[in-house]
Design an enzyme around this catalytic site. Structure first.
Site, PDB file in Angstrom:
ATOM      1  N   ASP A  69      -6.346 -14.698  -3.303  1.00  0.00           N
ATOM      2  CA  ASP A  69      -5.325 -13.879  -3.958  1.00  0.00           C
ATOM      3  C   ASP A  69      -4.024 -13.903  -3.166  1.00  0.00           C
ATOM      4  O   ASP A  69      -3.998 -14.185  -1.976  1.00  0.00           O
ATOM      5  CB  ASP A  69      -5.804 -12.445  -4.192  1.00  0.00           C
ATOM      6  CG  ASP A  69      -6.696 -11.925  -3.071  1.00  0.00           C
ATOM      7  OD1 ASP A  69      -6.786 -12.565  -2.012  1.00  0.00           O
ATOM      8  OD2 ASP A  69      -7.314 -10.867  -3.250  1.00  0.00           O
ATOM      9  N   CYS A  94      -3.372  -5.978   2.808  1.00  0.00           N
ATOM     10  CA  CYS A  94      -4.757  -6.153   2.369  1.00  0.00           C
ATOM     11  C   CYS A  94      -5.313  -7.513   2.771  1.00  0.00           C
ATOM     12  O   CYS A  94      -6.409  -7.886   2.371  1.00  0.00           O
ATOM     13  CB  CYS A  94      -4.870  -5.963   0.856  1.00  0.00           C
ATOM     14  SG  CYS A  94      -6.542  -5.513   0.299  1.00  0.00           S
ATOM     15  N   HIS A  96      -4.083 -10.633   2.149  1.00  0.00           N
ATOM     16  CA  HIS A  96      -3.950 -11.782   1.264  1.00  0.00           C
ATOM     17  C   HIS A  96      -3.205 -12.940   1.932  1.00  0.00           C
ATOM     18  O   HIS A  96      -3.361 -14.094   1.527  1.00  0.00           O
ATOM     19  CB  HIS A  96      -3.259 -11.384  -0.045  1.00  0.00           C
ATOM     20  CG  HIS A  96      -4.033 -10.388  -0.845  1.00  0.00           C
ATOM     21  ND1 HIS A  96      -3.622  -9.940  -2.082  1.00  0.00           N
ATOM     22  CD2 HIS A  96      -5.201  -9.741  -0.594  1.00  0.00           C
ATOM     23  CE1 HIS A  96      -4.504  -9.051  -2.548  1.00  0.00           C
ATOM     24  NE2 HIS A  96      -5.457  -8.915  -1.656  1.00  0.00           N
ATOM     25  N   GLU A 128      -3.829  -6.889  -6.717  1.00  0.00           N
ATOM     26  CA  GLU A 128      -3.657  -5.452  -6.490  1.00  0.00           C
ATOM     27  C   GLU A 128      -3.193  -4.728  -7.748  1.00  0.00           C
ATOM     28  O   GLU A 128      -3.207  -3.507  -7.809  1.00  0.00           O
ATOM     29  CB  GLU A 128      -2.647  -5.217  -5.362  1.00  0.00           C
ATOM     30  CG  GLU A 128      -3.055  -5.792  -4.012  1.00  0.00           C
ATOM     31  CD  GLU A 128      -4.232  -5.075  -3.385  1.00  0.00           C
ATOM     32  OE1 GLU A 128      -4.601  -3.990  -3.883  1.00  0.00           O
ATOM     33  OE2 GLU A 128      -4.798  -5.592  -2.419  1.00  0.00           O
ATOM     34  N   HIS A 154     -13.047 -11.695   1.494  1.00  0.00           N
ATOM     35  CA  HIS A 154     -12.084 -10.612   1.732  1.00  0.00           C
ATOM     36  C   HIS A 154     -12.202 -10.186   3.180  1.00  0.00           C
ATOM     37  O   HIS A 154     -13.303 -10.020   3.694  1.00  0.00           O
ATOM     38  CB  HIS A 154     -12.354  -9.417   0.816  1.00  0.00           C
ATOM     39  CG  HIS A 154     -11.141  -8.542   0.640  1.00  0.00           C
ATOM     40  ND1 HIS A 154     -10.538  -7.891   1.693  1.00  0.00           N
ATOM     41  CD2 HIS A 154     -10.416  -8.233  -0.460  1.00  0.00           C
ATOM     42  CE1 HIS A 154      -9.486  -7.211   1.251  1.00  0.00           C
ATOM     43  NE2 HIS A 154      -9.389  -7.410  -0.049  1.00  0.00           N
ATOM     44  N   HIS A 347      -5.001  -1.642   3.473  1.00  0.00           N
ATOM     45  CA  HIS A 347      -3.938  -0.855   2.843  1.00  0.00           C
ATOM     46  C   HIS A 347      -3.266   0.096   3.831  1.00  0.00           C
ATOM     47  O   HIS A 347      -2.609   1.055   3.412  1.00  0.00           O
ATOM     48  CB  HIS A 347      -4.467  -0.079   1.620  1.00  0.00           C
ATOM     49  CG  HIS A 347      -4.863  -0.954   0.486  1.00  0.00           C
ATOM     50  ND1 HIS A 347      -4.769  -0.555  -0.840  1.00  0.00           N
ATOM     51  CD2 HIS A 347      -5.353  -2.220   0.448  1.00  0.00           C
ATOM     52  CE1 HIS A 347      -5.196  -1.539  -1.626  1.00  0.00           C
ATOM     53  NE2 HIS A 347      -5.553  -2.559  -0.855  1.00  0.00           N
TER      54      HIS A 347
END
Length: 378
Positions: A69, A94, A96, A128, A154, A347
Site C-alpha cells: 500500500d 503506518c 507504507h 487508509e 504489515h 498511527h
C-alpha cells in the site's frame, strides 16, 4: 543486495506522504524506479494513482501476487528524523513507506533472478481511506492479471526485528467508519426552551452508544465502537443547531457488524424523536475482515521456521482494519506482521521503525516466493 539503497528509497518515500488517491508524487517516484529495470522482463500498467507491475516468469503456469500500500496519514510528524515529511500535516505513520520499499526490493530480485511463475506486484493507493483494494481488484488490469494467490505484510512496532507473526483464519477485524450528523434548532443561550440543543443530543447519543457492544454483542465475540471526535456549535452563548459524531466500528464477525449497525440506527432514530431533530448516518469506508487462507498460512509459517534464519510465531487476531481483506476474500492468500521494534505504535506521530527490518523482509520474501514460484503444478 544493496541494503543502503533500499534504506535511502524508504527515506525518499517517507518525505512525500500523500493521502488516498492523491499519491501523485509517490506514484511518479515508483514509476521512475520501475522504468529503469530491464523492460523485457517486466510489464507496467497504471491504475488511478496505483501501479501494477508484472515480472514475467520463464514458464508461467500461475500468477503470484504481492501487494504494497502507498498512502500516508493526515498526521503531523513528530520524529527526530532528518528526512521528516516535507508535506505539512501528513506522515507515513503506518509504515507504507516500508511496504513500498520492500516490494521494490523483492521485485528487483526477481527481475534479476527469473523464476518459473509470473509475479504481480500491486502498489495500492488509498488503504487508509477511502479504500483502494476493492476497486483496484475490480479493475480491467486486475481481471486480466488475476493472481492465483496473493500475500502482503504489515509492519508491527511491537515485535522485534526478525520476528514474523501471523495465523491461519481471521487476522484482522471487519471495520467501518461512522459519521452521525444531528440537526436541530439553534438560538440564544438564554432561551433554551425555544431551541433543540444538538450538543445535549450528541452527548446523550454517545452515552447510549456505549451500551451497544455490552448489551447486544455475544460476550464470546468481540466488537468495539469508538467515537473519536465530536463537533458542534459556534460560540459559547449560542445553543448548537448542529453536531457531528465521528468514530469507528470494529467486529470479529460479519454478523456482529450487522447487529451493531442495526442497534446504532435504532438509537439514532430514538434521538430524532427524543430531541426533535434530524439525523443522518454515513458509514464511510468499510473494510472486510482479513481471513488468511489456512493451508497457505500454515505452509508459510513452516517454511519460515524450517528454511530461514527468521522466526514465525502464531499471533492472536487484532481489531486492526486492513483493506487487504477484500483481496483475500477473492484470492487465496494471507497477510503477516513484520517486526520493526519501535517505541511508538502505528498511527503515532513519533513512529520510528527499525530500518534493518527492510532487509529482513526482502530476504524472507525473495526466498519464500522463489520456493512458491518454482513449484511445478500437478
Amino acid at each position: 543486495m544493496n541494503k543502503e539503497k533500499y534504506i535511502q528509497i524508504r527515506r525518499d518515500l517517507h518525505k512525500i506522504p500523500e493521502i488516498g488517491f492523491k499519491e501523485v508524487k509517490t506514484q511518479a517516484y515508483l514509476v521512475n524506479y520501475l522504468q529503469k529495470l530491464p523492460s523485457e522482463r517486466i510489464e507496467l500498467k497504471i491504475w488511478e494513482t496505483g501501479i501494477f507491475l508484472l515480472v514475467k516468469g520463464t514458464k508461467p503456469e500461475r500468477i503470484i501476487g504481492y501487494r504494497a500500500d502507498m498512502d500516508g496519514l493526515p498526521i503531523t510528524e513528530e520524529t527526530n528524523y532528518d528526512f521528516k515529511s516535507e508535506h505539512e500535516g501528513y506522515m507515513h505513520a503506518c509504515g507504507h513507506d516500508f511496504h513500498m520499499t520492500i516490494a521494490l526490493g523483492i521485485l528487483t530480485h526477481f527481475v534479476e533472478n527469473p523464476v518459473r511463475d509470473s509475479l504481480l506486484f500491486l502498489f495500492q493507493p488509498a488503504e487508509e481511506g477511502p479504500g483502494g483494494a476493492e476497486p483496484m481488484l475490480n479493475s480491467k488490469v486486475a481481471k486480466e492479471w488475476k493472481p492465483d494467490m496473493i500475500t502482503a505484510l504489515h509492519i508491527s512496532p511491537e515485535l522485534p526485528v526478525g520476528t514474523i507473526a501471523t495465523k491461519p483464519g481471521l487476522l484482522f477485524a471487519n471495520t467501518s467508519e461512522l459519521f452521525i450528523d444531528l440537526k436541530g434548532k439553534g438560538g440564544h443561550a438564554a432561551y433554551p426552551h425555544m431551541t433543540n440543543d444538538m450538543v445535549v443530543a450528541a452527548c446523550s447519543l454517545v452515552t447510549q452508544l456505549q451500551s451497544v457492544v455490552s448489551r447486544n454483542v455475544d460476550p464470546l465475540d468481540s466488537a468495539v465502537i469508538t467515537i473519536g471526535k465530536i463537533t458542534g456549535g459556534t460560540v459559547q452563548n449560542i445553543i448548537a443547531e448542529n453536531a457531528r459524531l465521528e468514530g469507528t466500528i470494529r467486529t470479529l464477525s460479519v454478523k456482529s457488524m450487522e447487529k451493531v449497525k442495526e442497534r446504532i440506527e435504532a438509537l439514532v432514530n430514538g434521538v430524532e424523536v427524543g430531541y426533535n431533530c434530524k439525523a443522518t448516518i454515513d458509514y464511510g469506508a468499510m473494510y472486510h475482515q482479513v481471513y488468511n487462507q489456512e493451508h497457505l498460512t500454515t505452509e508459510f509459517m513452516k517454511y519460515v521456521n524450517e528454511n530461514t534464519s527468521f522466526t514465525a510465531n502464531e499471533c492472536t487476531e487484532a481489531m486492526t482494519g486492513e483493506d487487504f481483506g477484500y483481496m483475500v476474500e477473492q484470492i487465496p492468500g494471507f497477510m503477516f506482521w513484520l517486526g520493526v521494534n519501535s517505541d511508538y505504535g502505528l498511527h503515532h506521530a513519533k513512529l520510528q521503525p527499525d530500518e534493518s527490518a527492510i532487509n529482513v523482509a526482502i530476504q524472507l520474501m525473495t526466498s519464500y516466493l522463489s520456493y512458491k514460484a518454482n513449484e511445478v503444478q500437478a
